[in-house]
Motif scaffolding. Structure first.
Motif, PDB file in Angstrom:
ATOM      1  N   LYS A 155      10.678  46.441 -12.461  1.00  0.00           N
ATOM      2  CA  LYS A 155      11.041  46.504 -11.044  1.00  0.00           C
ATOM      3  C   LYS A 155      10.047  47.304 -10.221  1.00  0.00           C
ATOM      4  O   LYS A 155       9.721  46.947  -9.083  1.00  0.00           O
ATOM      5  N   GLU A 156       9.525  48.403 -10.807  1.00  0.00           N
ATOM      6  CA  GLU A 156       8.635  49.291 -10.051  1.00  0.00           C
ATOM      7  C   GLU A 156       7.261  48.663  -9.771  1.00  0.00           C
ATOM      8  O   GLU A 156       6.506  49.173  -8.940  1.00  0.00           O
ATOM      9  N   LYS A 157       6.962  47.562 -10.425  1.00  0.00           N
ATOM     10  CA  LYS A 157       5.644  46.918 -10.228  1.00  0.00           C
ATOM     11  C   LYS A 157       5.701  45.731  -9.268  1.00  0.00           C
ATOM     12  O   LYS A 157       4.679  45.165  -8.914  1.00  0.00           O
ATOM     13  N   ILE A 158       6.907  45.360  -8.858  1.00  0.00           N
ATOM     14  CA  ILE A 158       7.085  44.139  -8.069  1.00  0.00           C
ATOM     15  C   ILE A 158       6.871  44.395  -6.580  1.00  0.00           C
ATOM     16  O   ILE A 158       7.373  45.374  -6.019  1.00  0.00           O
ATOM     17  N   ILE A 159       6.139  43.481  -5.954  1.00  0.00           N
ATOM     18  CA  ILE A 159       6.002  43.445  -4.493  1.00  0.00           C
ATOM     19  C   ILE A 159       6.362  42.039  -4.033  1.00  0.00           C
ATOM     20  O   ILE A 159       5.778  41.058  -4.507  1.00  0.00           O
ATOM     21  N   VAL A 160       7.346  41.915  -3.151  1.00  0.00           N
ATOM     22  CA  VAL A 160       7.744  40.610  -2.626  1.00  0.00           C
ATOM     23  C   VAL A 160       6.788  40.247  -1.492  1.00  0.00           C
ATOM     24  O   VAL A 160       6.881  40.774  -0.381  1.00  0.00           O
ATOM     25  N   SER A 161       5.872  39.349  -1.802  1.00  0.00           N
ATOM     26  CA  SER A 161       4.807  38.990  -0.849  1.00  0.00           C
ATOM     27  C   SER A 161       5.010  37.626  -0.221  1.00  0.00           C
ATOM     28  O   SER A 161       4.446  37.331   0.829  1.00  0.00           O
ATOM     29  N   GLY A 162       5.803  36.763  -0.870  1.00  0.00           N
ATOM     30  CA  GLY A 162       5.819  35.360  -0.499  1.00  0.00           C
ATOM     31  C   GLY A 162       4.677  34.631  -1.185  1.00  0.00           C
ATOM     32  O   GLY A 162       3.897  35.220  -1.934  1.00  0.00           O
ATOM     33  N   ASN A 163       4.587  33.357  -0.934  1.00  0.00           N
ATOM     34  CA  ASN A 163       3.524  32.535  -1.512  1.00  0.00           C
ATOM     35  C   ASN A 163       2.402  32.318  -0.499  1.00  0.00           C
ATOM     36  O   ASN A 163       2.673  31.920   0.635  1.00  0.00           O
ATOM     37  N   PRO A 164       1.153  32.569  -0.898  1.00  0.00           N
ATOM     38  CA  PRO A 164       0.040  32.325   0.035  1.00  0.00           C
ATOM     39  C   PRO A 164      -0.103  30.840   0.354  1.00  0.00           C
ATOM     40  O   PRO A 164      -0.279  30.012  -0.549  1.00  0.00           O
TER      41      PRO A 164
END
Length: 363
Positions: A155-164
């Motif tokens: 969990k601590e490594k996740i960034i919700v960026s969306g899809n480019p």
């Protein structure tokens, strides 16, 4: 940060995000060196050079579920791929490695992690691939497009960026009239865009093939990307109706295709969903039923619940897809509502978010 390796491919859903990330790095610093690593024989070996980047192919394949005998050589291919990757790293000496999914991601990121080079994963799907899950525990950061991905990653490594999404789609200003002319179609007719993916979608293509005469009868138009599988058959069928149909194996300028369309028929892969949200197009999804954990159905159902799309099951496509699509095509109020609702789900800055966070780590 001057040297970046980006690994992955196999489908447009992996290749296009990789190119979007690469383009964002280049936009910020034209002097940065970017090297792609792909799997020999896969579509990235063609598409990446077309986009102006260098790519090196390695000999790697995935687990074959249909023929266990074909997996006997898999350990040897994996060992050989690591030897090839070792040579690539010795020659290029990257500062970071980015994996977007696909066969080449695992040996490249695994070797980078062994050397202590920062590694970054982009997972476009709502259900993570096995290679990405194995790499995740040692990755520096993991960029995802969906919530609740801590089922698969720390969990601590996740960034919700969306899809480019490709910049030409995000920043498209082409008019519908210009787009239709580019496909040799009329400005006055309602138009369906069919995109089954880069490899094709048999159920969608077979359904469209059956209804070529109905395209003429209804006085509508079709832009039909057949994909690679059985493309000659479908292209031959479509060209017999060239007054109302543009047909081809692959559409290079998807911004024009989206601009020309009144509605879209599509699989529900992560990148297709992301692009359709940005394009703001009413869509009929036909999820690929054999995707891992049926994640394409999950993707499509999310939009259906938002009153932003229609879902037709793959098994029902032959009987119901064309009628469902044409009903939507001629329902102006429903199309307008779908277009408004799907546009609310658009993410247009994913590549910027990804590059921002990578640069923070390196800073």
């Amino acid at each position: 940060m001057k040297k970046i390796i980006i690994a992955g491919g196999g489908t447009g859903g992996h290749i296009f995000p990789a190119l979007a990330i690469a383009n964002e790095f280049k936009r910020r610093d034209p002097s940065v060196e970017i090297l792609f690593v792909g799997a020999n024989g896969k579509m990235e070996m063609e598409k990446i050079p077309q986009a102006g980047y260098k790519i090196i192919g390695i000999d790697i394949a995935g687990f074959n579920r249909s023929s266990l005998l074909k997996n006997l050589t898999l350990p040897f291919k994996l060992v050989n791929s690591f030897m090839q990757v070792k040579k690539i790293f010795k020659s290029f000496q990257p500062d970071i490695a980015i994996g977007v999914g696909g066969y080449s991601t695992f040996p490249v990121l695994k070797y980078a992690q062994k050397l202590g080079i920062p590694t970054f994963i982009h997972e476009s799907n709502s259900f993570a691939g096995k290679s990405n899950m194995m790499l995740g525990k040692d990755a520096t950061k993991i960029f995802v497009a969906w919530e609740n991905m801590d089922r698969f990653f720390p969990k601590e490594k996740i960034i919700v960026s969306g899809n480019p999404v490709r910049k030409n789609i995000v920043s498209s200003n082409i008019t519908k009239e210009e787009a239709l002319r580019s496909f040799g179609l009329e400005e006055s007719k309602r138009t369906i865009l069919v995109v089954g993916g880069s490899l094709g979608a048999r159920s969608i293509n077979n359904a469209m093939e059956t209804h070529m005469l109905d395209i003429n009868t209804l006085n509508i138009q079709l832009i039909w990307q057949t994909g690679k599988v059985n493309s000659e058959r479908y292209i031959s069928k479509g060209r017999a109706f060239s007054n109302n149909v543009w047909v081809g194996e692959f559409i290079q300028d998807m911004d024009k295709a989206y601009a020309a369309a009144d509605i879209v028929i599509s699989r529900a892969g992560a990148m297709s969903v992301s692009e359709l949200c940005v394009a703001g197009k009413p869509v009929v999804f036909v999820p690929y039923p054999f995707a891992a954990e049926d994640h394409q159905s999950v993707n499509a159902e999310y939009l259906v619940k938002k009153d932003a799309a229609i879902l037709v099951k793959d098994e029902d496509a032959q009987m119901h897809l064309f009628s469902t699509a044409t009903d939507l095509l001629f329902d102006d109020s429903k199309r307008a509502a779908f277009a408004q609702n799907i546009s609310k789900l658009a993410v247009t800055n994913a590549s910027e978010v990804i590059v921002d966070d990578i640069l923070k780590i390196k800073a």
